[in-house]
Design a protein around this motif. Sequence first.
Motif: not given
Length: 278
Positions: A76-79, A81-82, A157-158
């Motif tokens: 979820i953070n990868l998406i 957060g980007s 972090f992301v």
Amino acid sequence: MSFLPTVKKQRVIPGFGLTMGFTLLYLTFIFLIPVAGLLLYTSFMSWENFWAAISHPQVVQSYKLSFGASLAGATINLIFGSLVAWVLVRYAFPGKKLIDALVDLPFALPTAVAGIALVTLYASTGWVGQYLEVFGIRIAYSQLGVVVALTYIGLPFVVRTVQPVLEDLEAEREEASASLGASRFTTIRRVILPSLLPALLTGYALAFARAVGEYGSVVFISGNMPYRTEITPLLIVAKAEQYDYHGAAAIGTVMLLAAFALLLLINGLQWWASRRSH
């Protein structure tokens, strides 16, 4: 033939031997000795006792929840957060600096305080949870609550990993791609994503590693129900409080080895993506 004297280049930081020695000494006391101590303490157990400690159904269920929720939160953070990093870099809007500062809040906020805040928001009587309860969505004291807590603590972090790369990525490259007739999807896939992929994988690995070891914020919102919302760090603490140090060390060893394996895999993917982008 030159007779000019050779001038030795002066360095601000001492030479390789001294700095390498301090580096190894620091890593030994901070990292290697604790890890080696854990593995050594576990090695004193018989295989039967070790297997009984790590394969108990309650422990196995905690593995599934800890690693599954960590992967879900990191994804979820990868998406998102980007997307947050993209908005902070590419757009100017009122309150931008405030939002940029709020991204670092999970770094500074004690995890116990974060857990209490999440319970206040998402409990059935909370500010947000009372409205979600109408639709049958329960976050607090459920596995979904664990994912929410791990997503919260992993977001910076992301964002902070992707943000500097985006700042170095010139917007002119995207404009050139569009002027050559490429669609937005093609520009993202062929221009933006290859440059961002190593940073995305690094942020993903950091968010996942942080989530696997999280304890403070999760114990408040999960409810700690056996076989349902117990995370592995909670079981380790519980066994230590019951003076079952061998059991705690055995479970900790499994978590350590599993985290190493997953991080090795993600770092391998990061190396492959970096090599491919070059």
